[in-house]
Enzyme design. Sequence first.
Site, short mmCIF file in Angstrom:
data_model
loop_
_atom_site.label_atom_id
_atom_site.label_comp_id
_atom_site.label_asym_id
_atom_site.label_seq_id
_atom_site.Cartn_x
_atom_site.Cartn_y
_atom_site.Cartn_z
N CYS A 1 23.81 72.61 80.52
CA CYS A 1 24.98 72.14 79.75
C CYS A 1 26.29 72.21 80.54
O CYS A 1 27.31 71.70 80.07
CB CYS A 1 25.11 72.93 78.46
N HIS B 1 32.62 72.74 75.76
CA HIS B 1 31.26 72.23 75.53
C HIS B 1 30.94 72.46 74.06
O HIS B 1 31.28 73.50 73.48
CB HIS B 1 30.28 72.98 76.43
N ASN C 1 25.04 68.88 69.96
CA ASN C 1 25.10 69.25 71.38
C ASN C 1 24.44 68.13 72.19
O ASN C 1 23.23 67.96 72.14
CB ASN C 1 24.37 70.58 71.58
O1 UT7 Z 1 24.31 74.39 75.04
C1 UT7 Z 1 23.51 75.32 75.71
C2 UT7 Z 1 23.71 76.69 75.24
N1 UT7 Z 1 23.17 76.87 73.93
C3 UT7 Z 1 23.86 77.56 73.01
O2 UT7 Z 1 24.99 77.93 73.26
C4 UT7 Z 1 23.21 77.87 71.68
C5 UT7 Z 1 23.45 79.31 71.32
N2 UT7 Z 1 22.77 79.74 70.11
C6 UT7 Z 1 23.14 79.31 68.86
O3 UT7 Z 1 24.00 78.46 68.74
C7 UT7 Z 1 22.51 79.98 67.66
O4 UT7 Z 1 21.78 81.10 68.08
C8 UT7 Z 1 21.59 79.04 66.84
C9 UT7 Z 1 22.44 78.02 66.11
C10 UT7 Z 1 20.57 78.37 67.72
C11 UT7 Z 1 20.87 79.86 65.75
O5 UT7 Z 1 21.81 80.54 64.94
P1 UT7 Z 1 21.65 82.10 64.66
O6 UT7 Z 1 22.78 82.47 63.80
O7 UT7 Z 1 21.52 82.80 65.96
O8 UT7 Z 1 20.33 82.14 63.80
P2 UT7 Z 1 18.99 82.97 64.09
O9 UT7 Z 1 18.22 82.36 65.18
O10 UT7 Z 1 19.33 84.42 64.19
O11 UT7 Z 1 18.21 82.72 62.73
C12 UT7 Z 1 18.66 83.29 61.48
C13 UT7 Z 1 17.68 82.92 60.38
C14 UT7 Z 1 16.22 83.20 60.74
O12 UT7 Z 1 15.57 83.60 59.55
P3 UT7 Z 1 15.26 85.15 59.26
O13 UT7 Z 1 14.44 85.63 60.42
O14 UT7 Z 1 16.61 85.80 59.18
O15 UT7 Z 1 14.53 85.10 57.96
C15 UT7 Z 1 15.69 81.86 61.16
O16 UT7 Z 1 14.31 81.73 60.96
O17 UT7 Z 1 17.75 81.51 60.13
C16 UT7 Z 1 16.44 80.94 60.22
N3 UT7 Z 1 16.58 79.58 60.76
C17 UT7 Z 1 16.84 78.53 59.97
N4 UT7 Z 1 16.97 78.38 58.64
C18 UT7 Z 1 17.24 77.14 58.15
C19 UT7 Z 1 16.54 79.18 62.05
N5 UT7 Z 1 16.74 77.87 62.13
C20 UT7 Z 1 16.93 77.42 60.85
C21 UT7 Z 1 17.19 76.16 60.29
N6 UT7 Z 1 17.34 76.07 58.96
N7 UT7 Z 1 17.33 75.05 61.06
#
Ligand code: UT7
Length: 334
Positions: free
Chosen positions: A116, A256, A286
């Site tokens: 990225c 970004h 993204n």
């Molecule tokens: O551009 C390159 C660099 N990339 C980045 O900078 C991305 C960095 N990471 C992020 O932006 C975030 O980590 C994400 C947006 C990918 C995820 O957000 P998060 O707040 O870190 O969520 P998480 O992975 O901790 O998931 C929280 C909960 C989980 O459920 P439990 O385990 O708490 O029951 C996931 O299973 O949300 C659940 N979950 C979803 N629920 C509904 C994960 N994806 C989804 C979804 N819809 N699409």
Amino acid sequence: MSKINAAITGIHGWVPDYILTNEELSTMVDTNDEWIMTRTGVKERHILKGEGQGTSVIGANAVKGLLEKTKTSPQEIDLVICATVTPDMLFPTTSNIISEKVGIKNAFCFDMNAACSGFLYALETGRRYIESGQYSKVVVVGADKMSSITDYTDRTTCILFGDAGGAVLLEPTTEDIGIIDSKMYSDGIGIPHLYQKAGGSNYPPTAETVAAREHFIYQEGQAVFKFAVTKMADVSVEIMERNNLKSEDISWLVPHQANMRIIEATARRMGLEKEKVMINIERYGNTTNGTIPMCLYEWGPKLKKGDNIVLSAFGGGFTWGSIYLKWAVDGDSK
Ligand code: UT7
């Protein structure tokens, strides 16, 4: 002799027509608009559909518009650099294919992959060719068809990405404008957290790699988030301090667009109000190498000569960096 600076003298962007909304995604995987908006800030993304439509289609449309806008003949271009993680093919390069599509015949060209952060790495590289005094028109493209490596059965990644690209023209100037400073980083600590495993020389494509869905993006979101939120803010503050820039001196931050929360944290650390931050993640998601040039393209008509602009990115690898530039023209082209 006065120092040669590299100035952006034109910018153009391009997105495909098809819009994939959060509503449509919620019919494909177990997700919903509220979760996606709260956690990421993405509402919709554009998707390039159709047979034989690779990243070069996006790049070529951006470059074609750029050449028209800046009244530049394709024959005048000396160098084309294309930042992408979704090349049309592993070789020849996408820069090669874009050049062919728009009739650039007198240039050498190459692709750059820094995940990225690729557009910033490519801009930093193009800048140095201009500063050498030996090149006078360099095109830097950032383009990705992220939908080609997105797993639409994986709700943790398919909500994030979209397809888009943009291109800038770099030209020399002896005025105190253009790209002033840059700081780029990389750290292999990020390798296990964000990658596309198969398709390269380590894991060439096989029926097994396809069945295991190893040709798609793999991301450990939380691990990447932790680094991104710290490092993108750190490097943005570092570039301010190196150039004695106070918050009030900065006209625009161009971050970004990976996650609204990362953008907000970076702006906060820089002491910038939201009005000075280019944000279009809601409409595009993204788009990897497309995010920064798409922002510059959309805000271009508002920009003024002398505006202090900080570009910042973070991506897989990890890679990250910031560029400080003084906008060289009134609007989006000379
Ligand atoms: O551009 C390159 C660099 N990339 C980045 O900078 C991305 C960095 N990471 C992020 O932006 C975030 O980590 C994400 C947006 C990918 C995820 O957000 P998060 O707040 O870190 O969520 P998480 O992975 O901790 O998931 C929280 C909960 C989980 O459920 P439990 O385990 O708490 O029951 C996931 O299973 O949300 C659940 N979950 C979803 N629920 C509904 C994960 N994806 C989804 C979804 N819809 N699409």
